[in-house]
Design an enzyme around this catalytic site. Structure first.
Site, PDB file in Angstrom:
ATOM      1  N   PRO A 194     -10.012  66.328 -19.061  1.00 36.87           N
ATOM      2  CG  PRO A 194     -11.138  68.354 -18.784  1.00 36.87           C
ATOM      3  CD  PRO A 194     -11.299  66.862 -18.599  1.00 36.87           C
ATOM      4  CB  CYS A 195      -4.531  66.229 -20.114  1.00 36.28           C
ATOM      5  SG  CYS A 195      -4.118  67.522 -21.320  1.00 36.28           S
ATOM      6  CD  GLN A 196      -5.988  71.655 -19.436  1.00 44.14           C
ATOM      7  OE1 GLN A 196      -6.648  70.681 -19.079  1.00 44.14           O
ATOM      8  NE2 GLN A 196      -6.339  72.413 -20.464  1.00 44.14           N
TER       9      GLN A 196
END
Length: 445
Positions: free
Chosen positions: A135-137
């Site tokens: 996940p890139c957040q």
């Protein structure tokens, strides 16, 4: 060629590898509804390979409530009972983590065991490629600004370690690690340096592109044939004894012969007022005259019986006025900023940051990046038609991301938006997969 997909989401990256004939024998994904979407897509390809999309379409027509999804799938399972076990084995709804420290996660050992079980089910003894991206957040610039000091301790910064353990165990020839450009600057570059070092420890060289300057290797999905400006890092890891340079992906991208603009992406979809449309039912196209369709629209409509996931949000009166003002601004070639709105239509005190939070996908512009925040509100994704005066539907956002119209997003609408916003554009993924396929075939000869 055998693939394991980690942090799968709705399967945008998987979609590209499916189209190139790879066998994706395991998806690991923590979100329930993304897993249901993966299962539905697996059904699509299983049935397509048997020339029986009629059964898939029958499922689409009858699957009108996400709460009864299992019952709806019986249409498929009655005809193909073996498919039920296939989905159970291949779609692994688990979250990486330390069960002694966190709730709702499982150990890396358990996930490896589940993947091995799927390999055994599929009679596979080795893995060629591992794909996916944590996940890139926690890496994204916007995500870091929203999270502020919490980003330093965010455990998502270190999910790549689980990716590494899977790579180390299954020893693929190479892996594809997709993420946002912010991965280069997270913790002032320390995260990326650690990722490089960790993979080097297990015998893999990590490449970000042709240039030694990683920041020069940032790719844009538009250059891959996706009608969207979306910057990404495509990291490629290869075994030390697998002699390979960074792939020339763009040489495999198709030639686009029309303007890559919003009109050519969503201009053919049924017009909706706020609150109109259908979340789950199949809706007929506005028209079927191919002479009126762009090349992109024709591609998106292949093997599709209609429009899915096409329901417009309701919006508040003051937001409606803001949308109208933003659209009128674009008509005059201007971007209207938040500080330009009248006081009585502003519900945020911040008039200094994120000033373009109300943004229109203008007809003649290349659509801007679709992100998961679209699940919270549609202000950054306003439809260009002032007569509709609304935000994008899930289908319109999916079109921008290059998901075909026969791709059904399962679950409540909020989770449909999350899946679209977090995805790798399938057309970009297809170019990556085609290039990887060529490399693997060349190495075999």
């Amino acid at each position: 060629m055998v693939v394991i997909d980690l942090f799968s989401g709705a399967g945008g990256l998987t979609e590209g590898f499916y189209t190139q004939g790879f066998e994706v024998i395991a998806h690991v994904e923590k979100e329930k509804w993304a897993c249901e979407t993966l299962k539905t897509r697996s059904c699509f390809y299983y049935l397509k390979n048997r020339n029986d999309l009629a059964t898939y379409n029958e499922y689409l027509k009858n699957s009108i409530d996400y709460k009864t999804i299992e019952k709806s799938r019986e249409i498929i399972f009655k005809k193909y009972p073996e498919l039920k076990m296939k989905l159970e084995k291949e779609v692994i709804n688990k979250a990486f983590g330390n069960p002694q420290e966190e709730d709702g996660v499982v150990s890396i050992e358990e996930i490896i065991e589940l993947i091995e079980d799927s390999m055994k089910y599929n009679n596979k003894s080795s893995v060629d490629v591992i794909i996916g991206g944590p996940p890139c957040q926690a890496y994204s610039i916007i995500g870091r600004s929203r999270m502020k000091e919490k980003v330093v301790e965010d455990k998502r910064n270190y999910l790549f370690k689980y990716y590494k353990e899977i790579v180390n165990h299954f020893s693929p020839k190479l892996f594809v690690f997709e993420n946002v450009p912010g991965i280069l600057t997270a913790k002032n570059g320390a995260i990326f340096n650690e990722i490089e070092s960790e993979f080097k420890e297990i015998g893999y060289k990590l490449m970000s592109g042709k240039s030694k300057n990683h920041k020069e290797n940032i790719l844009n999905s538009k250059d891959f044939g996706v009608y969207e400006n979306r910057k990404r890092m495509i990291l490629i890891g290869v075994k030390d004894d697998f002699n390979m340079e960074y792939p020339d992906f763009l040489s495999n991208a198709g030639l686009v012969k029309e303007d890559m603009n919003t009109k050519n992406v969503i201009g053919d979809l049924p017009a909706l007022s706020p609150g109109e449309g259908e979340d789950f039912k199949v809706v007929s196209y506005s028209y079927n005259d191919k002479r009126k369709l762009s090349d992109f629209q024709k591609l998106m409509r292949e093997d599709s019986i209609g429009v899915l996931n096409h329901k417009a949000r309701t919006i508040k009166d003051f937001d409606s006025r803001n949308y109208k003002m933003a659209i009128e601004g674009k008509m005059e070639g201007k971007q209207i900023y938040y500080c330009d709105f009248p006081d009585d239509t502003r519900n945020h005190k911040n008039t200094h940051g994120f000033l373009d939070r109300f943004k229109v996908h203008w007809w003649t512009d290349t659509p801007h990046t679709i992100v998961a925040h679209i699940s919270k509100d549609g202000h950054y994704n306003i439809h260009p038609d002032i007569n509709q005066c609304r935000s994008l539907t899930v289908r319109e956002a999916a079109r921008i991301q290059s998901f075909p119209d026969n791709f059904k997003f399962e679950g409540p609408r909020t989770w449909q938006y999350v899946q679209v916003g977090n995805a790798v554009p399938p057309i970009m993924a297809e170019v990556i997969a085609r290039t990887i396929k060529q490399i693997l075939k060349e190495k075999q000869t």
